[in-house]
Every structure is written in C-alpha cells, then in structure tokens.
Design a protein around this motif. Structure first.
Motif: not given
Length: 472
Positions: A237, A257, A259, A265, A280, A300
C-alpha cells in the motif's frame, strides 16, 4: 527507448468484467466472460463543442471572435454478436435475468424493460498485429497482439433484433464513463521487467476512456459462461502521513492508506499498541505517548505477507517542506540559482517545484538524498522570482521563497576584508581584529591575511581566511 508502430487487424477475443458502483473489478465467481462470438465493436466519439464568443463593433467590424476547446464526453459503443452468451448479456446489463433449465444451467435471459447504469463493466479486446514489429522479442514473448481496454462502460442496452432467412445477430449499445478504478487491473496482460506475465505496468488514469497498447502476452481462451475473477496479489500500500496542524508537540499521526483498491488493511503503529484494522481510503489518527523513532507497518488483510512500512520520529516536524534560494555561483550564467529543498520525513519525499517564470513545474524525489534535494534553474531574464514547492502526496503543504535575478554572490567575488589591526581589547597585542565588509581602521599592524572564496561552498557566501599562511 524505442517506439512501437504496429498495424492491427481483426478482432481476436473479448473479455467482459463485472464492475461495482465505483468502477472497480469485482472478485469471485461469475464475474468475467471471455468470448470470440462478436462480429464488430464500434466506438463513436461524443464531443461537446466549445462555446463560441463573437462581438461586433459599432462600425460592423469584428471585435472578438473565439471558440472554447471541444470536450470529449464519452465514446458510444455498438456491439454486434453472432454467438450470444447469456452470462455476458446479463453482465452488460445486470437488470436482465438469467433463465435456467431443470438442471440449473443457464439457457437464456429475460430482457426486462429497465436498464441499469449504476455499475457497469470493463471491456477488453485483443487484435492481431500485422507486419513487422519489434514487440515480439525474447524467449518469454508469446506473440504480439493489440490490446484495447475500455475500463468502465455503462448503459448497456439492446439494439435491433431481426430474424430472417439467414444468420441472426444480436446488437447491444453502451458508452464509456470517466472516473474508473481499473488501475492496473486484475489480469496478467503484459510482461513485467522480469519478463513475467503481470497486470498493467502503469495504472489507468481515472479520466481515461480507453487504453491501446501492444502486448506479448497471449489473450485468454474463449469460454462459454461466466468464470471467476481471482484476486491478484496486491502491491504494498501507499502511505501518506501528516500531523495535526495546531498540536504542540505533534504526537498525533494521521495515516492515509491507499491499498490500490484491494480493501481492508491492518496497521501496527510500532509502539506496542494493539494492531488495528482499517478500510482503505480514509484517514486514521493515532496518538503516541512517548517520543522517539517508530516504524508503522501496514499489511493487506487478505494477503498479510504484503506489507508497507513507514519510519517516523515522534514528535513529527512540520508537514510543509522548507526551501532556500541562493546564487548558483556560476560566472558564465549569472541568472542561475540553486534551490535547497528539505522534505518532511513523514512525506513520500517526492515534491514539485515551480520556478515562477512560466516554465513547467519540475518533479523531484528527495528520498535518494536523505530528504534534501538540490535543484538548479537558469532564468532567461532579470527579475524578482517567487519559487514555490509542494508535496506530491499532499499538495496543500507548500513553501515558497523569492530571489532577485541576477543575484549577488553569484560571480565568485570574495567579500571586502580590511587590513588586520591589533584588537584594542587585548593589551598584550596578541589578538588580531578583522573587519569584513565594513569601514577599515586607520592604524594597527598585524599578520599577513589572505581572503579567497571557499571552494567547498557552491553558493559563494563563504570566505576562506588565511593568516600567516597557517589557514583559519
């Protein structure tokens, strides 16, 4: 770097992928159909003409005549099939329903009057390549094909249907839509730097209506019926970190974040607190109770071996970059300046500098040089220029500085130094007084002094003083 200029002919195979309301590919069973049963796929550009402005003076002559640029709205699609896959049809328009037989197999579909454009589908087309091309090189290449991707299509609707003494074809229409989230896609369609089949090397821009490339990865085999879309292994990410603007000391970290569309996540803040799960695409705050270096680890959720880390020091420094402009000390180019840019360590270290003279902004990466970027620029005309720099990950954090061009100190001249005299504050006579850039004293005798430009300072602002050849 070379450029491929192939010629394409014939459609080879198509793949339709079910998307959600955000234009992202849906993973799991029954979300893709691969078919070679199409006859034609036609794209027609829908362009909105720019507004014309025309003003006529009182004497009848034209005063103003201008036209705004035309704008591409979308591409209209017309697809003709000689072989109809019911799963493909219901994927083009999800309001149409499948018809099952006694064994539960799909044997047809119901064309319901409602048309749904809230989700949509991604459309990929492969074509043959004609003539000489350098695309198909290396043992790993599987051939050469043209690859056309329409990352977000909506508004699937049926066209005319005619049944006569001949082959029956089925027609469907739709249009492209901007704002897709296809990114690199869920399929291996190109070779990566290790010559291994991989998703697209660069994400599809959100504003793109289609992408056309040449690939050396074989297209998928056509199959009747819907097949699953496997979730690919995501890349680590991308992390964006800022602090609270008015906090002092800055112990609250805000983490964003990205991703790449792969979902939730886990976040390990590196301070012994419990691991946190987060979706995310949102800002997540965390308060550190102790100061010092920490390592934030984001993984992840579904593939926890794929992680990204971020080194931080608490309390955080300011989120804005720092910039200082000085002369570049180039006698041949007196309008050349040096910009020293310090990027905050919590940023991605990538920045964009605007030199303030109408030239294109320059992107730079300070991560390779410890967070400090030394950039030069030569101006074409004397003036006072305001140079601004901003972070790429968070554009609202900016800094700027101004400089007059040509600037003083750029010609390499040493500052004026008066002859040394005995310092009146020391009755022993062992202390020498130097006056630099001021009014010289009229009396006193001292050792021999030589002043030259310091070669280790490219800005020309440092003078090197040698006393009795001993150096100082």
């Amino acid at each position: 770097m070379s450029t491929e200029c192939p010629s394409y002919l014939r459609g080879n195979v198509m793949r339709v992928t079910r998307l959600n309301g955000c234009g992202q590919a849906q993973y799991g069973d029954g979300n893709q159909v691969t078919s070679d049963g199409f006859i034609t796929v036609k794209m027609s550009a829908e362009v909105e003409e720019g507004e014309e402005t025309s003003v006529t003076k009182a004497n009848g002559k034209t005063c103003i005549s201008d036209k705004a640029p035309d704008q591409l709205k979308w591409y209209s699609l017309e697809m003709e099939f000689c072989q109809v896959d019911p799963d493909l049809v219901t994927m083009i328009n999800p309001t149409w329903q499948q018809v099952l037989d006694a064994q539960g197999d799909v044997v047809g579909y119901d064309a319901i009057g409602e048309l749904d454009s809230s989700t949509g589908f991604g459309l990929e087309l492969w074509m043959d390549v004609y003539g000489e091309t350098d695309a198909c090189v290396g043992q790993e290449a599987q051939g050469a094909w043209g690859y056309l991707l329409l990352p977000w299509c909506v508004g699937g609707a049926p066209g005319d249907l005619e049944i006569n003494n001949g082959a029956v074809s089925f027609n469907f229409t739709g249009r492209t839509k901007a704002g897709n989230n296809w990114r690199r896609g869920p399929y291996n369609v190109v070779l990566d730097e290790n010559n291994i089949p991989a998703p697209l090397l660069t994400p599809v821009p959100k504003k793109a209506h289609y992408r056309l490339i040449t690939t050396t990865v074989r297209p998928p085999e056509p199959e009747c019926g819907a097949m699953p879309v496997d979730r690919p292994t995501p890349e680590p990410a991308e992390l964006v970190v800022t602090g609270l603007p008015n906090e002092e000391p800055r112990r609250t970290v805000r983490l964003f974040v990205d991703n790449h569309g792969f979902g939730p996540v886990t976040i390990d803040w590196g301070d012994g607190s419990a691991v946190e799960e987060s979706t995310e695409g949102r800002w997540v705050p965390h308060y550190y109770t102790t100061d010092g270096p920490v390592t934030v680890t984001v993984c992840d959720k579904e593939t926890p071996v794929v992680c990204a880390t971020k080194e931080l020091v608490v309390p955080l420094p300011a989120d804005e970059p720092l910039i200082e402009l000085v002369c570049a000390n180039d006698p041949a180019r007196p309008t050349r300046i040096l910009a020293e840019v310090k990027m905050p360590p919590q940023s991605t270290q990538r920045g964009l500098i605007d030199w303030g003279d109408g030239s294109d902004p320059q992107e730079f990466d300070a991560a390779r040089s410890g967070g400090v970027a030394n950039l030069t620029h030569t101006y074409n005309a004397p003036s006072i220029y305001t140079v601004s720099v901003r972070r790429v990950d968070q554009t609202r954090f900016r800094a700027r500085d101004a400089i007059q061009v040509p600037c003083s100190g750029g010609g390499g001249e040493a500052p004026k130094v008066c002859p040394p005299v005995a310092a009146p504050s020391d009755p022993t006579g062992r202390t020498v007084q130097l006056t630099i850039g001021g009014t010289c004293a009229s009396s006193g005798e001292g050792p021999k002094v030589q002043v030259v430009k310091a070669t280790e300072d490219p800005t020309g602002r440092t003078a090197k003083v040698t006393i009795n050849n001993s150096g100082s």
